[in-house]
Design a protein around this motif. Structure first.
Motif, PDB file in Angstrom:
ATOM      1  N   ALA A  75      24.551  48.143  31.027  1.00  0.00           N
ATOM      2  CA  ALA A  75      24.541  49.593  31.274  1.00  0.00           C
ATOM      3  C   ALA A  75      25.277  49.935  32.569  1.00  0.00           C
ATOM      4  CB  ALA A  75      23.106  50.105  31.320  1.00  0.00           C
ATOM      5  N   LEU A  76      25.084  49.139  33.602  1.00  0.00           N
ATOM      6  CA  LEU A  76      25.789  49.397  34.861  1.00  0.00           C
ATOM      7  C   LEU A  76      27.295  49.179  34.717  1.00  0.00           C
ATOM      8  CD1 LEU A  76      23.308  47.818  37.417  1.00  0.00           C
ATOM      9  CD2 LEU A  76      23.861  50.244  37.142  1.00  0.00           C
ATOM     10  N   ARG A  87      28.068  42.197  39.386  1.00  0.00           N
ATOM     11  CA  ARG A  87      27.480  42.574  38.094  1.00  0.00           C
ATOM     12  C   ARG A  87      27.895  41.602  36.994  1.00  0.00           C
ATOM     13  NH1 ARG A  87      28.561  48.968  38.892  1.00  0.00           N
ATOM     14  NH2 ARG A  87      26.721  49.364  40.167  1.00  0.00           N
ATOM     15  N   ARG A 138      20.481  43.794  29.598  1.00  0.00           N
ATOM     16  CA  ARG A 138      20.680  45.189  29.179  1.00  0.00           C
ATOM     17  C   ARG A 138      21.026  46.085  30.363  1.00  0.00           C
ATOM     18  NH1 ARG A 138      15.542  44.882  26.291  1.00  0.00           N
ATOM     19  NH2 ARG A 138      14.876  46.462  27.754  1.00  0.00           N
ATOM     20  N   GLN A 139      20.332  45.907  31.481  1.00  0.00           N
ATOM     21  CA  GLN A 139      20.600  46.731  32.665  1.00  0.00           C
ATOM     22  C   GLN A 139      22.016  46.495  33.194  1.00  0.00           C
ATOM     23  OE1 GLN A 139      17.560  45.768  35.476  1.00  0.00           O
ATOM     24  NE2 GLN A 139      16.017  47.063  34.496  1.00  0.00           N
ATOM     25  N   THR A 140      22.423  45.251  33.218  1.00  0.00           N
ATOM     26  CA  THR A 140      23.749  44.932  33.739  1.00  0.00           C
ATOM     27  C   THR A 140      24.842  45.490  32.840  1.00  0.00           C
ATOM     28  OG1 THR A 140      22.819  42.931  34.712  1.00  0.00           O
ATOM     29  CG2 THR A 140      25.201  43.070  34.581  1.00  0.00           C
ATOM     30  N   ARG A 168      26.281  41.064  24.592  1.00  0.00           N
ATOM     31  CA  ARG A 168      24.982  41.599  24.171  1.00  0.00           C
ATOM     32  C   ARG A 168      24.785  41.440  22.655  1.00  0.00           C
ATOM     33  NH1 ARG A 168      22.224  47.154  24.590  1.00  0.00           N
ATOM     34  NH2 ARG A 168      20.092  46.451  24.342  1.00  0.00           N
ATOM     35  N   ASN A 226      16.084  41.964  29.674  1.00  0.00           N
ATOM     36  CA  ASN A 226      16.086  43.240  30.391  1.00  0.00           C
ATOM     37  C   ASN A 226      17.199  43.253  31.437  1.00  0.00           C
ATOM     38  OD1 ASN A 226      15.052  45.841  30.996  1.00  0.00           O
ATOM     39  ND2 ASN A 226      14.018  44.973  32.773  1.00  0.00           N
ATOM     40  N   GLU A 227      17.365  42.157  32.148  1.00  0.00           N
ATOM     41  CA  GLU A 227      18.444  42.040  33.133  1.00  0.00           C
ATOM     42  C   GLU A 227      19.809  42.185  32.461  1.00  0.00           C
ATOM     43  OE1 GLU A 227      19.713  41.346  37.098  1.00  0.00           O
ATOM     44  OE2 GLU A 227      17.660  41.471  36.382  1.00  0.00           O
TER      45      GLU A 227
END
Length: 169
Positions: free
Chosen positions: A101-102, A46, A97-99, A119, A94-95
């Motif tokens: 969040a994970l 990640r 933001r998703q990472t 970010r 988007n990648e």
């Protein structure tokens, strides 16, 4: 039955019982170590994904700034190419933001804070993507304000990488 036949059978039974008991005691430790290794591997993957996404965002935003400055200086801009840049930036963002969040889901907090700083730095660069040239158009050098924010993003990514190396290794 003679003692010659009972003694080897007793030794074999004791060894088998000891092996089963030892296996029952060691198995949870082995499973726990495997789980921790899997968590570290996931965290490292990640972190690598976040770094890659952040640097892709940086490159795409600088390319979008160049396209904007070209258009503002009267140089013809390929609209299809600009749309490709925008789409590539959106995918990378988007990648990112998703990472983040994970990472927030799995922690640890120090790594999450470093990811949030990345970010925030990406958002700051996004905010200056339409800044124009101070003087004449220079294809090779973005305006100083854009360069400063791009360097800040790169510095924050390096800080994140140092934190990730410490916590994911």
């Amino acid at each position: 039955m003679s003692t010659n036949a009972v003694l080897p059978a007793f030794i074999a039974a004791t060894a088998a019982l000891g092996g089963v008991t030892l296996g029952a005691l060691v198995e949870p430790l082995r499973l726990g170590a495997a789980r921790r290794a899997r968590v570290r591997d996931d965290r490292a993957a990640r972190c690598a994904k976040l770094i890659e996404a952040a640097m892709t965002c940086r490159a795409r935003l600088l390319a979008l700034n160049l396209a904007h400055r070209r258009a503002a200086s009267g140089v013809e801009v390929d609209a299809a190419r600009e749309e490709e840049l925008v789409e590539a930036y959106r995918l990378a963002r988007n990648e990112l933001r998703q990472t983040v969040a994970l990472l927030r889901l799995s922690g640890p907090d120090e790594l999450v804070e470093a990811a949030m700083a990345v970010r925030q730095a990406e958002r700051a660069l996004r905010g200056v993507r339409f800044v124009g040239d101070d003087g004449a158009f220079d294809r090779d050098k973005p305006p100083q304000g854009v360069l400063d924010v791009a360097r800040a993003l790169e510095d924050v990514v390096h800080e994140f990488a140092a934190t990730a190396r410490k916590l994911a290794a």
